[in-house]
Write a protein that holds these residues in place. Structure first.
Motif, PDB file in Angstrom:
ATOM      1  N   ILE A   1       0.849  -1.199   0.000  1.00 29.35           N
ATOM      2  CA  ILE A   1       0.000   0.000   0.000  1.00 29.35           C
ATOM      3  C   ILE A   1       0.881   1.244   0.000  1.00 29.35           C
ATOM      4  O   ILE A   1       1.702   1.437   0.894  1.00 29.35           O
TER       5      ILE A   1
ATOM      6  N   THR B   1      -9.258   3.870  -3.949  1.00 23.53           N
ATOM      7  CA  THR B   1      -8.117   4.488  -3.264  1.00 23.53           C
ATOM      8  C   THR B   1      -7.436   3.545  -2.269  1.00 23.53           C
ATOM      9  O   THR B   1      -6.654   3.984  -1.433  1.00 23.53           O
TER      10      THR B   1
ATOM     11  N   ILE C   1       2.670   4.640  -5.901  1.00 20.55           N
ATOM     12  CA  ILE C   1       1.741   3.619  -6.438  1.00 20.55           C
ATOM     13  C   ILE C   1       2.272   3.084  -7.768  1.00 20.55           C
ATOM     14  O   ILE C   1       2.267   1.874  -8.027  1.00 20.55           O
TER      15      ILE C   1
ATOM     16  N   HIS D   1       3.229  -0.913  -8.523  1.00 17.01           N
ATOM     17  CA  HIS D   1       2.569  -1.736  -9.537  1.00 17.01           C
ATOM     18  C   HIS D   1       3.475  -2.113 -10.700  1.00 17.01           C
ATOM     19  O   HIS D   1       3.288  -3.173 -11.315  1.00 17.01           O
TER      20      HIS D   1
ATOM     21  N   GLY E   1      -5.708   5.152  -7.060  1.00 11.85           N
ATOM     22  CA  GLY E   1      -4.735   4.058  -7.134  1.00 11.85           C
ATOM     23  C   GLY E   1      -5.165   3.013  -8.146  1.00 11.85           C
ATOM     24  O   GLY E   1      -4.355   2.500  -8.919  1.00 11.85           O
ATOM     25  N   ALA E   2      -6.473   2.702  -8.128  1.00  8.77           N
ATOM     26  CA  ALA E   2      -6.981   1.678  -9.041  1.00  8.77           C
ATOM     27  C   ALA E   2      -6.805   2.144 -10.494  1.00  8.77           C
ATOM     28  O   ALA E   2      -6.483   1.341 -11.382  1.00  8.77           O
TER      29      ALA E   2
ATOM     30  N   GLU F   1      -3.181   1.801 -11.508  1.00  2.86           N
ATOM     31  CA  GLU F   1      -2.886   0.385 -11.793  1.00  2.86           C
ATOM     32  C   GLU F   1      -3.428   0.011 -13.182  1.00  2.86           C
ATOM     33  O   GLU F   1      -2.780  -0.668 -13.965  1.00  2.86           O
TER      34      GLU F   1
HETATM   35  P1  ADP Z   1     -11.415   0.814  -2.759  1.00  2.00           P
HETATM   36  O1  ADP Z   1     -11.737  -0.274  -1.833  1.00  2.00           O
HETATM   37  O2  ADP Z   1     -10.952   2.071  -2.064  1.00  2.00           O
HETATM   38  O3  ADP Z   1     -12.490   1.105  -3.752  1.00  2.00           O
HETATM   39  P2  ADP Z   1      -9.364  -0.941  -3.690  1.00  2.00           P
HETATM   40  O4  ADP Z   1      -8.630  -1.197  -2.433  1.00  2.00           O
HETATM   41  O5  ADP Z   1     -10.292  -2.007  -4.164  1.00  2.00           O
HETATM   42  O6  ADP Z   1     -10.142   0.423  -3.627  1.00  2.00           O
HETATM   43  O7  ADP Z   1      -8.314  -0.618  -4.825  1.00  2.00           O
HETATM   44  C1  ADP Z   1      -8.264  -1.305  -6.052  1.00  2.00           C
HETATM   45  C2  ADP Z   1      -6.830  -1.574  -6.431  1.00  2.00           C
HETATM   46  O8  ADP Z   1      -6.139  -0.350  -6.705  1.00  2.00           O
HETATM   47  C3  ADP Z   1      -6.034  -2.216  -5.340  1.00  2.00           C
HETATM   48  O9  ADP Z   1      -6.188  -3.602  -5.302  1.00  2.00           O
HETATM   49  C4  ADP Z   1      -4.611  -1.806  -5.691  1.00  2.00           C
HETATM   50  O10 ADP Z   1      -4.090  -2.668  -6.654  1.00  2.00           O
HETATM   51  C5  ADP Z   1      -4.799  -0.418  -6.280  1.00  2.00           C
HETATM   52  N1  ADP Z   1      -4.553   0.639  -5.258  1.00  2.00           N
HETATM   53  C6  ADP Z   1      -5.443   1.534  -4.779  1.00  2.00           C
HETATM   54  N2  ADP Z   1      -4.878   2.342  -3.852  1.00  2.00           N
HETATM   55  C7  ADP Z   1      -3.606   1.926  -3.720  1.00  2.00           C
HETATM   56  C8  ADP Z   1      -2.508   2.337  -2.893  1.00  2.00           C
HETATM   57  N3  ADP Z   1      -2.604   3.335  -2.016  1.00  2.00           N
HETATM   58  N4  ADP Z   1      -1.335   1.661  -3.013  1.00  2.00           N
HETATM   59  C9  ADP Z   1      -1.203   0.649  -3.885  1.00  2.00           C
HETATM   60  N5  ADP Z   1      -2.194   0.230  -4.688  1.00  2.00           N
HETATM   61  C10 ADP Z   1      -3.379   0.843  -4.626  1.00  2.00           C
END
Ligand code: ADP
Length: 493
Positions: free
Chosen positions: A234, A276, A405, A409, A434-435, A438
């Motif tokens: 994270i 996020t 991030i 990734h 973040g998503a 990625e």
């Molecule tokens: P949310 O639950 O906030 O909607 P997720 O945790 O499902 O978001 O995020 C989807 C993907 O985006 C994660 O599995 C990860 O691969 C990536 N991601 C999002 N935020 C981060 C972060 N701060 N660091 C690394 N990867 C992130």
């Protein structure tokens, strides 16, 4: 065996409670405990069930299925012994059984004998209640599960050749994954994995996980997760990670923490923009704290049949208490508990009420991680102080976080970022979650795969410009969420 329980029993016996009611769903555990008491006291061990009658070391006493005959036998014999009456509790309703038990109290008080009983139904009433102790068995500890595994191995080895080919560390992981199951359930799974191919190996960890998953998911609302993500996966979210790291003390040293007057942490609400890393956090906490993760699926909660939703919900809460300590992850809590006023006959209102009172009164150590994207749909009761330990707001990543991030990734996909202008790319991705970052990498990877070339700055740049991040479409909504969160939440970033 659980030393704490064994000590409790020995204290009860010393305090002249020779008849003990064992409350458990796991008869095999009661058996193991009663047998260990007999061994410790160096007394013969007897067990009774309605089907088999009274037995001593596998030998049945003739014509002893009738409970009254057994009670008469125990009160008549001058020999000492430890007795386990399986499934005895329903017989407590019989007044003859009651008076036999009363006379047994005096008889057993004369020597070291002990009588344990299990079963469902009938409550203990006075005067019996004042002479009989009750004890609730917690689920088996890691130590007990390890002992069980050794026992099963010994038993099976008598008939078949069973090979043990597993490192100490992998064995620990296997045992850890059995936690939360009753001895009976664990026994079934362990026997199955050993008998299947005659070998206990690292591969069986996955089989254990799958069997446990099936058991939990049978009820429908909960999913069992075995996440691999850790805090290192994270980027940013330092405030949240620090908060969680501090609470880890409780998880690792619960007895010390309790002595200091601390309670098991209740849970957190992660509120913020979609993508996020809120769900990612729930998974990483499970990995860092080495606690099982159960995800409640709101979509599976609601049923059209009257009463079924509530019953599904209550069952899910019972399972999490039974399996505790664990993390209960409620994804998009606003969907599970959206209040639809009276349009559903008050069902959602009742579920909200049940959840809030469960949060207050839950019996096991369950840490709740709830995530939410839309505050307007969340009933205000959830946001009141004291419901959760803390409400965190997870905002879109800033320049440094976006860069981090990107690195995480790219590295995960074994892509080198030495030749990339990360600062510039991160700048171009302003407003990306973040998503979405990625996703840019994944799309770029597909573009280069077909041409069999390395990811370059320009490929990434192209993917960035063709992305329309959520923050552009829902800018206003995100800003109003930010404004709302400013005074009511703690920043996770
Ligand atoms: P949310 O639950 O906030 O909607 P997720 O945790 O499902 O978001 O995020 C989807 C993907 O985006 C994660 O599995 C990860 O691969 C990536 N991601 C999002 N935020 C981060 C972060 N701060 N660091 C690394 N990867 C992130």
């Amino acid at each position: 065996m659980n030393d704490k329980i064994l000590n409790e029993i020995l204290v009860l016996l010393r305090s002249h409670y020779h008849i003990i009611n064992i409350e458990t769903v796991d008869d095999d555990r009661a058996y193991a405990i009663a047998k260990e008491v007999a061994e410790l006291k160096n007394l013969p061990f007897f067990e009774w069930s309605v089907h088999k009658g009274l037995m001593k070391m596998g030998d049945a006493f003739l014509d002893t299925q009738d409970i009254l005959k057994v009670l008469t036998y125990i009160s008549g014999t001058i020999d000492q012994g430890v007795y386990l009456l399986r499934g005895f509790k329903p017989f407590l309703e019989n007044t003859e059984v009651q008076s036999h038990l009363i006379s047994l109290v005096d008889r057993l008080n004369n020597d070291e004998s002990a009588l344990f009983f299990t079963g469902k139904g009938a409550h203990l009433e006075d005067p019996l209640k004042s002479h009989i102790a009750s004890l609730t068995l917690p689920l088996p500890t890691e130590n007990e599960l390890l002992k069980l595994l050794k026992q099963i191995y010994q038993d099976l080895s008598q008939k078949n050749k069973i090979e043990i080919n597993i490192s100490k560390k992998d064995l620990e992981v296997l045992i850890l994954n059995l936690k939360g199951l009753s001895l009976f359930e664990a026994k079934k799974i362990l026997t199955m994995v050993m008998v299947e191919d005659g070998i206990l190996s690292k591969n069986d960890i996955q089989k254990v996980i799958e069997s446990k998953k099936r058991l939990i998911e049978k009820e429908g609302v909960l999913e069992y997760y075995t996440p691999e993500e850790s805090f290192a996966d994270i980027a940013s979210l330092k405030g949240l990670k620090d908060w969680l790291k501090k609470r880890q003390y409780f998880i690792e040293k619960p007895d010390q923490a309790r002595k200091m007057g601390l309670d098991f942490p209740k849970g957190i609400l992660l509120l913020g923009v979609p993508g996020t890393g809120k769900s990612l956090c729930a998974k990483a906490v499970s990995q860092e704290w080495r606690l099982p993760l159960l995800r409640m699926d709101p979509a599976k909660l609601y049923s059209k049949y009257i009463g079924e939703t509530e019953s599904k919900f209550n069952k899910a809460m019972q399972i999490s208490e039974k399996m505790s300590p664990l993390i209960l992850w409620i994804d998009e809590i606003e969907k599970a508990f959206a209040s639809s006023g009276d349009s559903d006959g008050g069902l959602s209102q009742r579920i909200i009420g049940s959840f809030l009172s469960w949060m207050q009164e839950r019996k096991g150590d369950v840490f709740v991680i709830a995530t939410a994207n839309d505050i307007t749909k969340l009933p205000p009761e959830f946001l009141r102080k004291g419901r959760f330990d803390e409400i965190f707001f997870v905002d879109l990543p800033d320049q440094d976080s976006r860069k981090e991030i990107l690195k995480i990734h790219l590295k995960r996909r074994n892509l080198s970022y030495l030749n990339l202008e990360l600062d510039e790319l991160a700048m171009l991705m302003e407003g990306f979650s973040g998503a979405e970052i990625e996703q840019v990498i994944i799309s770029a990877l597909y573009s280069t795969l077909s041409d069999d070339v390395n990811i370059t700055h320009s490929v990434l740049e192209k993917e960035i410009t063709s992305t329309n991040p959520l923050s552009r479409t829902y800018g206003e909504k995100i800003q109003s969420l930010r404004n709302w969160a400013k005074t009511r939440t703690v920043s996770a970033n």
